[in-house]
Design a protein around this motif. Structure first.
Motif, mmCIF file in Angstrom:
data_model
loop_
_atom_site.group_PDB
_atom_site.id
_atom_site.type_symbol
_atom_site.label_atom_id
_atom_site.label_comp_id
_atom_site.label_asym_id
_atom_site.label_seq_id
_atom_site.Cartn_x
_atom_site.Cartn_y
_atom_site.Cartn_z
ATOM 1 N N ILE A 1 0.830 -1.205 0.000
ATOM 2 C CA ILE A 1 0.000 0.000 0.000
ATOM 3 C C ILE A 1 0.867 1.258 0.000
ATOM 4 C CG2 ILE A 1 -1.732 1.301 1.309
ATOM 5 C CD1 ILE A 1 -2.834 -1.383 2.291
ATOM 6 N N THR A 2 1.999 1.216 0.669
ATOM 7 C CA THR A 2 2.890 2.379 0.734
ATOM 8 C C THR A 2 4.093 2.257 -0.193
ATOM 9 O OG1 THR A 2 4.026 1.373 2.624
ATOM 10 C CG2 THR A 2 2.226 2.919 3.111
ATOM 11 N N THR B 1 -0.211 6.292 -1.621
ATOM 12 C CA THR B 1 -1.250 5.504 -0.966
ATOM 13 C C THR B 1 -2.607 6.136 -1.241
ATOM 14 O OG1 THR B 1 0.269 4.835 0.781
ATOM 15 C CG2 THR B 1 -2.078 4.625 1.236
#
Length: 251
Positions: free
Chosen positions: A142-143, A165
Protein backbone atom coordinates in the motif's frame (compact mmCIF):
# COMPACT_ATOMS: atom_id res chain seq x y z
CA UNK A 1 -27.70 -17.35 -22.20
CA UNK A 2 -24.17 -17.45 -23.65
CA UNK A 3 -21.83 -14.49 -23.42
CA UNK A 4 -20.67 -13.11 -26.76
CA UNK A 5 -16.89 -12.78 -26.73
CA UNK A 6 -15.83 -9.62 -28.60
CA UNK A 7 -13.43 -9.74 -31.51
CA UNK A 8 -10.04 -8.34 -30.60
CA UNK A 9 -6.37 -8.59 -31.47
CA UNK A 10 -3.34 -8.65 -29.20
CA UNK A 11 -0.32 -6.45 -29.83
CA UNK A 12 2.90 -7.13 -27.92
CA UNK A 13 5.30 -4.16 -27.95
CA UNK A 14 8.90 -5.35 -27.66
CA UNK A 15 12.19 -3.47 -27.88
CA UNK A 16 15.72 -4.48 -27.02
CA UNK A 17 16.64 -1.31 -25.12
CA UNK A 18 15.80 -2.40 -21.58
CA UNK A 19 18.05 -0.75 -19.01
CA UNK A 20 17.42 -3.14 -16.11
CA UNK A 21 17.73 -6.34 -18.15
CA UNK A 22 19.51 -5.84 -21.49
CA UNK A 23 18.04 -7.63 -24.53
CA UNK A 24 15.16 -8.81 -22.36
CA UNK A 25 12.73 -9.87 -25.14
CA UNK A 26 15.30 -12.33 -26.49
CA UNK A 27 16.22 -13.81 -23.09
CA UNK A 28 16.08 -17.60 -23.28
CA UNK A 29 13.29 -19.30 -21.33
CA UNK A 30 13.26 -23.05 -21.77
CA UNK A 31 14.78 -22.87 -25.24
CA UNK A 32 12.61 -20.05 -26.58
CA UNK A 33 13.00 -16.25 -26.49
CA UNK A 34 10.79 -14.57 -23.89
CA UNK A 35 8.82 -12.60 -26.50
CA UNK A 36 7.88 -15.91 -28.16
CA UNK A 37 6.71 -17.30 -24.81
CA UNK A 38 4.51 -14.22 -24.38
CA UNK A 39 3.09 -14.51 -27.89
CA UNK A 40 2.31 -18.20 -27.43
CA UNK A 41 0.41 -17.41 -24.21
CA UNK A 42 -1.53 -14.72 -26.06
CA UNK A 43 -2.36 -17.20 -28.83
CA UNK A 44 -4.12 -19.31 -26.18
CA UNK A 45 -6.56 -16.44 -25.63
CA UNK A 46 -9.59 -15.81 -27.86
CA UNK A 47 -7.78 -13.12 -29.87
CA UNK A 48 -8.33 -13.20 -33.62
CA UNK A 49 -4.63 -12.46 -34.12
CA UNK A 50 -1.44 -11.82 -32.15
CA UNK A 51 1.13 -9.34 -33.44
CA UNK A 52 4.54 -8.44 -32.02
CA UNK A 53 5.49 -4.79 -32.61
CA UNK A 54 9.20 -4.06 -32.48
CA UNK A 55 11.95 -1.74 -33.63
CA UNK A 56 14.46 -4.60 -33.73
CA UNK A 57 15.28 -6.75 -36.77
CA UNK A 58 16.60 -9.37 -34.32
CA UNK A 59 13.23 -9.65 -32.61
CA UNK A 60 11.53 -9.75 -36.00
CA UNK A 61 13.83 -12.61 -37.05
CA UNK A 62 12.99 -14.55 -33.88
CA UNK A 63 9.27 -14.11 -34.58
CA UNK A 64 9.73 -15.24 -38.17
CA UNK A 65 11.47 -18.40 -36.92
CA UNK A 66 8.47 -19.28 -34.77
CA UNK A 67 5.88 -18.06 -37.30
CA UNK A 68 4.66 -15.28 -35.04
CA UNK A 69 3.32 -12.25 -36.91
CA UNK A 70 5.62 -9.28 -36.36
CA UNK A 71 5.63 -5.69 -37.59
CA UNK A 72 8.76 -3.53 -37.66
CA UNK A 73 7.87 -0.13 -36.22
CA UNK A 74 9.66 3.17 -35.64
CA UNK A 75 12.57 3.32 -33.20
CA UNK A 76 11.43 6.77 -32.04
CA UNK A 77 8.31 5.84 -30.07
CA UNK A 78 8.45 7.20 -26.49
CA UNK A 79 5.96 4.64 -25.15
CA UNK A 80 4.59 1.20 -25.92
CA UNK A 81 1.20 2.79 -26.54
CA UNK A 82 2.67 4.91 -29.34
CA UNK A 83 4.13 1.74 -30.87
CA UNK A 84 0.73 0.01 -30.70
CA UNK A 85 -0.87 3.06 -32.31
CA UNK A 86 1.49 2.67 -35.27
CA UNK A 87 0.41 -0.98 -35.57
CA UNK A 88 -3.25 0.06 -35.63
CA UNK A 89 -2.40 2.48 -38.43
CA UNK A 90 -0.35 -0.06 -40.40
CA UNK A 91 -3.16 -2.61 -40.16
CA UNK A 92 -5.77 0.05 -41.04
CA UNK A 93 -7.95 -1.02 -38.14
CA UNK A 94 -11.51 0.35 -38.03
CA UNK A 95 -12.21 2.95 -35.35
CA UNK A 96 -14.13 0.52 -33.14
CA UNK A 97 -11.56 -2.31 -33.26
CA UNK A 98 -10.41 -3.59 -29.86
CA UNK A 99 -6.66 -3.90 -29.31
CA UNK A 100 -5.20 -5.57 -26.21
CA UNK A 101 -1.72 -4.51 -25.13
CA UNK A 102 0.16 -7.44 -23.60
CA UNK A 103 3.56 -6.47 -22.23
CA UNK A 104 6.49 -8.32 -23.76
CA UNK A 105 7.84 -9.34 -20.35
CA UNK A 106 4.80 -11.36 -19.22
CA UNK A 107 5.62 -14.95 -20.27
CA UNK A 108 3.21 -16.41 -17.69
CA UNK A 109 0.21 -14.16 -18.38
CA UNK A 110 -3.08 -16.10 -18.08
CA UNK A 111 -4.92 -16.16 -21.43
CA UNK A 112 -8.21 -15.66 -19.58
CA UNK A 113 -6.95 -12.32 -18.26
CA UNK A 114 -6.42 -11.20 -21.85
CA UNK A 115 -9.98 -12.24 -22.70
CA UNK A 116 -11.34 -10.43 -19.65
CA UNK A 117 -9.74 -7.07 -20.39
CA UNK A 118 -11.16 -7.20 -23.93
CA UNK A 119 -14.59 -8.19 -22.61
CA UNK A 120 -14.52 -5.32 -20.09
CA UNK A 121 -13.95 -2.75 -22.84
CA UNK A 122 -16.62 -4.30 -25.04
CA UNK A 123 -19.08 -4.10 -22.14
CA UNK A 124 -18.34 -0.40 -21.49
CA UNK A 125 -19.16 1.48 -24.67
CA UNK A 126 -18.47 4.91 -23.13
CA UNK A 127 -14.89 3.97 -22.22
CA UNK A 128 -11.86 4.27 -24.50
CA UNK A 129 -9.66 1.97 -22.42
CA UNK A 130 -10.00 -0.95 -20.05
CA UNK A 131 -7.50 -2.39 -17.61
CA UNK A 132 -7.27 -4.68 -14.58
CA UNK A 133 -6.76 -4.30 -10.84
CA UNK A 134 -6.45 -6.77 -7.96
CA UNK A 135 -7.04 -6.32 -4.22
CA UNK A 136 -3.84 -5.71 -2.27
CA UNK A 137 -3.33 -8.41 0.35
CA UNK A 138 0.21 -7.51 1.42
CA UNK A 139 -0.18 -4.28 3.40
CA UNK A 140 3.43 -3.31 2.67
CA UNK A 141 2.41 -2.77 -0.97
CA UNK A 142 0.00 0.00 0.00
CA UNK A 143 2.89 2.38 0.73
CA UNK A 144 5.32 0.98 -1.86
CA UNK A 145 5.79 3.54 -4.68
CA UNK A 146 6.70 0.73 -7.09
CA UNK A 147 3.16 -0.61 -6.69
CA UNK A 148 0.66 1.47 -8.66
CA UNK A 149 -2.69 1.93 -6.95
CA UNK A 150 -6.03 2.83 -8.52
CA UNK A 151 -9.27 4.20 -7.05
CA UNK A 152 -12.55 3.46 -8.82
CA UNK A 153 -15.94 5.15 -8.98
CA UNK A 154 -19.21 3.29 -8.48
CA UNK A 155 -19.26 2.35 -12.19
CA UNK A 156 -15.87 0.62 -11.82
CA UNK A 157 -14.11 3.29 -13.82
CA UNK A 158 -10.75 4.73 -12.79
CA UNK A 159 -10.78 7.97 -10.82
CA UNK A 160 -6.99 8.14 -10.47
CA UNK A 161 -3.83 6.05 -10.57
CA UNK A 162 -0.95 6.77 -8.22
CA UNK A 163 2.27 5.48 -6.71
CA UNK A 164 1.11 7.10 -3.48
CA UNK A 165 -1.25 5.50 -0.97
CA UNK A 166 -4.74 5.98 -2.38
CA UNK A 167 -7.18 6.16 -0.84
CA UNK A 168 -5.41 7.50 2.24
CA UNK A 169 -7.13 6.20 5.37
CA UNK A 170 -7.27 9.18 7.71
CA UNK A 171 -8.59 7.20 10.66
CA UNK A 172 -7.11 3.68 10.63
CA UNK A 173 -9.19 2.78 13.69
CA UNK A 174 -12.49 3.42 11.93
CA UNK A 175 -14.62 0.41 11.14
CA UNK A 176 -15.13 1.43 7.51
CA UNK A 177 -13.58 -1.27 5.32
CA UNK A 178 -11.36 -0.04 2.48
CA UNK A 179 -9.89 -2.35 -0.13
CA UNK A 180 -6.79 -0.94 -1.77
CA UNK A 181 -6.38 -1.97 -5.40
CA UNK A 182 -3.16 -2.67 -7.27
CA UNK A 183 -3.17 -1.79 -10.95
CA UNK A 184 -1.92 -4.41 -13.43
CA UNK A 185 -0.29 -3.21 -16.64
CA UNK A 186 -2.57 -4.83 -19.19
CA UNK A 187 -4.84 -2.64 -21.33
CA UNK A 188 -7.43 -2.84 -24.08
CA UNK A 189 -7.96 0.18 -26.33
CA UNK A 190 -10.35 1.24 -29.03
CA UNK A 191 -8.45 1.94 -32.23
CA UNK A 192 -9.77 5.49 -32.54
CA UNK A 193 -8.36 6.29 -29.08
CA UNK A 194 -4.94 5.00 -30.17
CA UNK A 195 -5.03 7.35 -33.14
CA UNK A 196 -5.95 10.27 -30.85
CA UNK A 197 -3.35 9.33 -28.23
CA UNK A 198 -0.44 10.07 -30.53
CA UNK A 199 -1.56 13.73 -30.68
CA UNK A 200 -1.95 14.20 -26.90
CA UNK A 201 0.76 16.03 -25.00
CA UNK A 202 2.10 14.39 -21.82
CA UNK A 203 0.01 15.57 -18.87
CA UNK A 204 1.38 17.14 -15.66
CA UNK A 205 0.19 14.25 -13.42
CA UNK A 206 1.67 11.78 -15.91
CA UNK A 207 5.06 13.49 -15.70
CA UNK A 208 4.92 13.64 -11.90
CA UNK A 209 3.91 9.99 -11.39
CA UNK A 210 5.58 8.52 -14.50
CA UNK A 211 2.27 6.81 -15.37
CA UNK A 212 1.18 7.25 -18.97
CA UNK A 213 -2.42 6.16 -18.32
CA UNK A 214 -2.90 9.49 -16.53
CA UNK A 215 -2.64 11.19 -19.94
CA UNK A 216 -5.94 9.59 -20.89
CA UNK A 217 -7.69 10.65 -17.67
CA UNK A 218 -6.27 14.17 -17.91
CA UNK A 219 -7.81 14.51 -21.37
CA UNK A 220 -11.22 13.22 -20.31
CA UNK A 221 -11.07 9.65 -21.56
CA UNK A 222 -12.76 7.03 -19.40
CA UNK A 223 -11.02 3.85 -18.26
CA UNK A 224 -13.07 0.78 -17.28
CA UNK A 225 -11.42 -1.42 -14.66
CA UNK A 226 -12.01 -5.13 -14.11
CA UNK A 227 -11.17 -6.25 -10.59
CA UNK A 228 -9.69 -9.75 -10.69
CA UNK A 229 -9.82 -11.99 -7.63
CA UNK A 230 -6.07 -12.60 -7.56
CA UNK A 231 -2.91 -11.36 -9.24
CA UNK A 232 -1.39 -13.30 -12.14
CA UNK A 233 2.24 -14.49 -11.92
CA UNK A 234 4.67 -11.58 -11.91
CA UNK A 235 6.46 -10.51 -15.07
CA UNK A 236 10.18 -10.18 -15.71
CA UNK A 237 11.95 -6.97 -14.66
CA UNK A 238 15.22 -8.28 -13.25
CA UNK A 239 17.67 -11.16 -13.66
CA UNK A 240 16.15 -12.72 -10.53
CA UNK A 241 12.69 -12.58 -12.11
CA UNK A 242 14.06 -14.28 -15.21
CA UNK A 243 15.49 -17.15 -13.17
CA UNK A 244 12.19 -17.55 -11.32
CA UNK A 245 10.25 -17.82 -14.58
CA UNK A 246 12.79 -20.27 -16.00
CA UNK A 247 12.25 -22.52 -13.01
CA UNK A 248 8.47 -22.35 -13.41
CA UNK A 249 8.62 -23.17 -17.14
CA UNK A 250 11.06 -26.01 -16.49
CA UNK A 251 8.76 -27.57 -13.91
Amino acid sequence: MSIKIPEFLVVIPARLGSTRLPRKPLADIGGKPMVIRVAERAQQSLAQSVVVATDSPEIQAACDEYRIECLLTSADHPTGTDRIAEVAQLLKLPADALVVNVQGDEPLIPPELINQVAQTLADNAACAISTVAVPIVDTAEITNPNVVKVVLNRANEALYFSRATIPFVRDPDSKQAITHLRHLGIYAYRADFLEAYTRLEPAPPERAEALEQLRALWNGYRIAVHTASEAPPAGVDTAEDLERVRRIIAS
